[in-house]
Design a protein around this motif. Sequence first.
Motif, PDB file in Angstrom:
ATOM      1  N   PHE A   1       0.809  -1.220   0.000  1.00  0.00           N
ATOM      2  CA  PHE A   1       0.000   0.000   0.000  1.00  0.00           C
ATOM      3  C   PHE A   1       0.843   1.271   0.000  1.00  0.00           C
ATOM      4  N   PHE A   2       2.059   1.222   0.581  1.00  0.00           N
ATOM      5  CA  PHE A   2       2.890   2.425   0.546  1.00  0.00           C
ATOM      6  C   PHE A   2       3.419   2.700  -0.860  1.00  0.00           C
ATOM      7  N   THR A   3       3.508   1.686  -1.686  1.00  0.00           N
ATOM      8  CA  THR A   3       3.915   1.923  -3.070  1.00  0.00           C
ATOM      9  C   THR A   3       2.905   2.850  -3.758  1.00  0.00           C
ATOM     10  N   PHE A   4       1.611   2.606  -3.509  1.00  0.00           N
ATOM     11  CA  PHE A   4       0.572   3.481  -4.070  1.00  0.00           C
ATOM     12  C   PHE A   4       0.595   4.852  -3.398  1.00  0.00           C
ATOM     13  N   TYR A   5       0.843   4.870  -2.096  1.00  0.00           N
ATOM     14  CA  TYR A   5       0.842   6.129  -1.355  1.00  0.00           C
ATOM     15  C   TYR A   5       1.985   7.035  -1.827  1.00  0.00           C
ATOM     16  N   VAL A   6       3.177   6.462  -1.946  1.00  0.00           N
ATOM     17  CA  VAL A   6       4.322   7.240  -2.426  1.00  0.00           C
ATOM     18  C   VAL A   6       4.068   7.723  -3.851  1.00  0.00           C
ATOM     19  N   SER A   7       3.463   6.869  -4.672  1.00  0.00           N
ATOM     20  CA  SER A   7       3.147   7.262  -6.040  1.00  0.00           C
ATOM     21  C   SER A   7       2.210   8.464  -6.070  1.00  0.00           C
ATOM     22  N   SER A   8       1.244   8.503  -5.142  1.00  0.00           N
ATOM     23  CA  SER A   8       0.311   9.639  -5.105  1.00  0.00           C
ATOM     24  C   SER A   8       1.053  10.940  -4.822  1.00  0.00           C
ATOM     25  N   GLY A   9       2.040  10.877  -3.940  1.00  0.00           N
ATOM     26  CA  GLY A   9       2.824  12.068  -3.650  1.00  0.00           C
ATOM     27  C   GLY A   9       3.666  12.508  -4.828  1.00  0.00           C
ATOM     28  N   LEU A  10       4.229  11.545  -5.537  1.00  0.00           N
ATOM     29  CA  LEU A  10       5.039  11.886  -6.702  1.00  0.00           C
ATOM     30  C   LEU A  10       4.184  12.471  -7.827  1.00  0.00           C
TER      31      LEU A  10
ATOM     32  N   MET B   1       6.481  16.303   0.208  1.00  0.00           N
ATOM     33  CA  MET B   1       7.725  15.731   0.711  1.00  0.00           C
ATOM     34  C   MET B   1       7.562  15.157   2.109  1.00  0.00           C
ATOM     35  N   SER B   2       6.779  15.857   2.952  1.00  0.00           N
ATOM     36  CA  SER B   2       6.667  15.442   4.351  1.00  0.00           C
ATOM     37  C   SER B   2       5.981  14.094   4.501  1.00  0.00           C
ATOM     38  N   THR B   3       5.165  13.736   3.514  1.00  0.00           N
ATOM     39  CA  THR B   3       4.530  12.426   3.565  1.00  0.00           C
ATOM     40  C   THR B   3       5.381  11.358   2.886  1.00  0.00           C
ATOM     41  N   ILE B   4       5.913  11.691   1.714  1.00  0.00           N
ATOM     42  CA  ILE B   4       6.707  10.693   0.988  1.00  0.00           C
ATOM     43  C   ILE B   4       7.918  10.262   1.803  1.00  0.00           C
ATOM     44  N   ASP B   5       8.602  11.224   2.448  1.00  0.00           N
ATOM     45  CA  ASP B   5       9.799  10.840   3.200  1.00  0.00           C
ATOM     46  C   ASP B   5       9.460   9.866   4.324  1.00  0.00           C
ATOM     47  N   SER B   6       8.335  10.112   5.009  1.00  0.00           N
ATOM     48  CA  SER B   6       7.932   9.215   6.093  1.00  0.00           C
ATOM     49  C   SER B   6       7.590   7.830   5.561  1.00  0.00           C
ATOM     50  N   GLN B   7       6.902   7.815   4.419  1.00  0.00           N
ATOM     51  CA  GLN B   7       6.508   6.530   3.841  1.00  0.00           C
ATOM     52  C   GLN B   7       7.715   5.747   3.343  1.00  0.00           C
ATOM     53  N   LEU B   8       8.655   6.451   2.737  1.00  0.00           N
ATOM     54  CA  LEU B   8       9.877   5.785   2.297  1.00  0.00           C
ATOM     55  C   LEU B   8      10.611   5.166   3.483  1.00  0.00           C
TER      56      LEU B   8
ATOM     57  N   VAL C   1      21.890  -0.586   4.476  1.00  0.00           N
ATOM     58  CA  VAL C   1      20.822  -1.308   3.768  1.00  0.00           C
ATOM     59  C   VAL C   1      19.550  -0.463   3.737  1.00  0.00           C
ATOM     60  N   SER C   2      19.231   0.188   4.864  1.00  0.00           N
ATOM     61  CA  SER C   2      18.051   1.051   4.929  1.00  0.00           C
ATOM     62  C   SER C   2      18.139   2.188   3.921  1.00  0.00           C
ATOM     63  N   ARG C   3      19.331   2.771   3.815  1.00  0.00           N
ATOM     64  CA  ARG C   3      19.496   3.901   2.890  1.00  0.00           C
ATOM     65  C   ARG C   3      19.282   3.459   1.443  1.00  0.00           C
ATOM     66  N   PHE C   4      19.832   2.327   1.092  1.00  0.00           N
ATOM     67  CA  PHE C   4      19.670   1.872  -0.290  1.00  0.00           C
ATOM     68  C   PHE C   4      18.261   1.338  -0.551  1.00  0.00           C
ATOM     69  N   ALA C   5      17.589   0.871   0.499  1.00  0.00           N
ATOM     70  CA  ALA C   5      16.184   0.476   0.349  1.00  0.00           C
ATOM     71  C   ALA C   5      15.326   1.684   0.001  1.00  0.00           C
ATOM     72  N   VAL C   6      15.653   2.833   0.593  1.00  0.00           N
ATOM     73  CA  VAL C   6      14.948   4.084   0.281  1.00  0.00           C
ATOM     74  C   VAL C   6      15.034   4.372  -1.215  1.00  0.00           C
TER      75      VAL C   6
ATOM     76  N   LEU D   1      12.438   4.524  -6.583  1.00  0.00           N
ATOM     77  CA  LEU D   1      12.489   4.275  -8.032  1.00  0.00           C
ATOM     78  C   LEU D   1      11.244   3.524  -8.501  1.00  0.00           C
ATOM     79  N   LEU D   2      10.820   2.523  -7.736  1.00  0.00           N
ATOM     80  CA  LEU D   2       9.630   1.761  -8.098  1.00  0.00           C
ATOM     81  C   LEU D   2       8.392   2.663  -8.091  1.00  0.00           C
ATOM     82  N   ALA D   3       8.254   3.479  -7.046  1.00  0.00           N
ATOM     83  CA  ALA D   3       7.102   4.374  -6.953  1.00  0.00           C
ATOM     84  C   ALA D   3       7.101   5.395  -8.083  1.00  0.00           C
ATOM     85  N   THR D   4       8.285   5.848  -8.492  1.00  0.00           N
ATOM     86  CA  THR D   4       8.382   6.813  -9.594  1.00  0.00           C
ATOM     87  C   THR D   4       7.886   6.192 -10.895  1.00  0.00           C
ATOM     88  N   VAL D   5       8.240   4.951 -11.119  1.00  0.00           N
ATOM     89  CA  VAL D   5       7.757   4.256 -12.326  1.00  0.00           C
ATOM     90  C   VAL D   5       6.235   4.161 -12.310  1.00  0.00           C
TER      91      VAL D   5
END
Length: 494
Positions: free
Chosen positions: A134-143, A331-338, A366-371, A376-380
């Motif tokens: 669900f965060f994939t969709f949420y981050v996409s909405s912010g982008l 930004m304030s939502t996407i960063d938290s979701q990421l 690992v956390s940083r690279f997961a971000v 990238l996936l959400a941007t697509v």
Amino acid sequence: MTSGTFVAFAIYLIGMLAIGLICYRLTKNLSDYILGGRGLRPGVAALSAGASDMSGWLLLGLPGAVYASGMNQIWIGIGLVIGAYLNWQFVAKRLRIYTEVAKDSITIPDYLENRFDDRSRILRIISAAVILLFFTFYVSSGLVAGGVLFEETFDLSYMWALWIGMLVIVGYTFLGGFLAVSWTDFVQGILMFLALIVVPIIAITELGGWDQVTDTVGQIDASYNGVMTDMTFMGIVSLMAWGLGYFGQPHILARFMAVRSPSDVPTARLINMGWMIFGLYGAIFVGYSGIAFFADNPLQNSETVFIEFVQVLFHPWVSGFLLAAILAAIMSTIDSQLLVCSSALTEDLYKAFLRKDASQKELVQVSRFAVIGIALLATVLAMDKDSKVLDLVSYAWAGFGAAFGPIVILSLFWRGLTRNGAAVGILVGAVTVVVWKQLSGGLLDLYEIVPGFILCALAAVAVSLMQGRPAQSVLDDYDRTQRAVKTGRIEPSE
């Protein structure tokens, strides 16, 4: 766009990256990166919770809904205020205490596993999967919202707008983790608050006052003035049901877990609710006054009403900072979701299943690279510029509210909830939202969070009652938590 607008915008973006760099030096281990070491002051916790909650929806989606449909959309605001207050009142303090009692849990999957002493790790796997879905969709909405902003403001192509917005957000989240996210959200929350107070006041003043605005809107279409226009009982329930979502949003619950002390919760609640009420109704008045202001030249995209107001009413320097408020909301939502997605991959999957003995330095990396990977996936997924911000947000909001909301509430208030009950409840809630979203017509037009929330709760209770009494160690932790809620002191574990 003038040079003044561009410079003001640039100053804001540079400031956010600077906060990321400062917080980079303060991040020593995974707990710091994911939860800020449980050291958030009440003001920062309150405003960062509010800013991460509202997203671009507050400055684009909600004003756009009111501009398109009128004051009947006010029911969303009423439902959200009620839900947020109940969340702060009944969940925040208990969750802060219980996550510390439950082996100092730093994520929602971590808490659920430790709360039920789940050695099978099924709860961690299920909840991490729901978060990532669900965060994939949420981050996409912010982008998408960021793409609309950059496209409208800087005359950039939608694709360029997407990538620029993503790079800035990933930049400071990658560097500073939770501290950077919380402090940037704090600054962004102030900026959003000021924008939502100033813009409707100036717009209404330009139109000749509130009475003139209502008269003009009434002349355009009297139905815009009615809060009950085209509303059915089911419609009102669907809009107010947005408030149910608060109990299951991982990025908001993380602020409760990170607050410095349970005793700070009442102060944080007061600050957050004041910010939220003024912000929500400021957004509603932006959309409503836009009906009158743009009557002679209606907007093609209703969700740009705030952007159009800012560009028409203010000096370029001022408009630059007000437009930055939209980016702040996004930004304030996407960063938290990421960050929550990153924690799900790192703490709940990588550390739990792949590298149990990984060092703190390795886990932070690992956390940083997961971000980066999640962004990238959400941007697509956000490359469809015709996506509506409100539609994407409503789907993700319902998913989390239905899957986690009843389980979080039951875990805090019911001694008899079992691991299997929680696991089945999460699955039933998530699946109901996905299936219900595909249905329409009659009763099925009900917002999917309502059936999802109800069925999740019923499934969790039914399975728990069939399973019987939880393990004694689970009951002991529950009792410790309840005593700590009453006394304000967490007893040491035996």
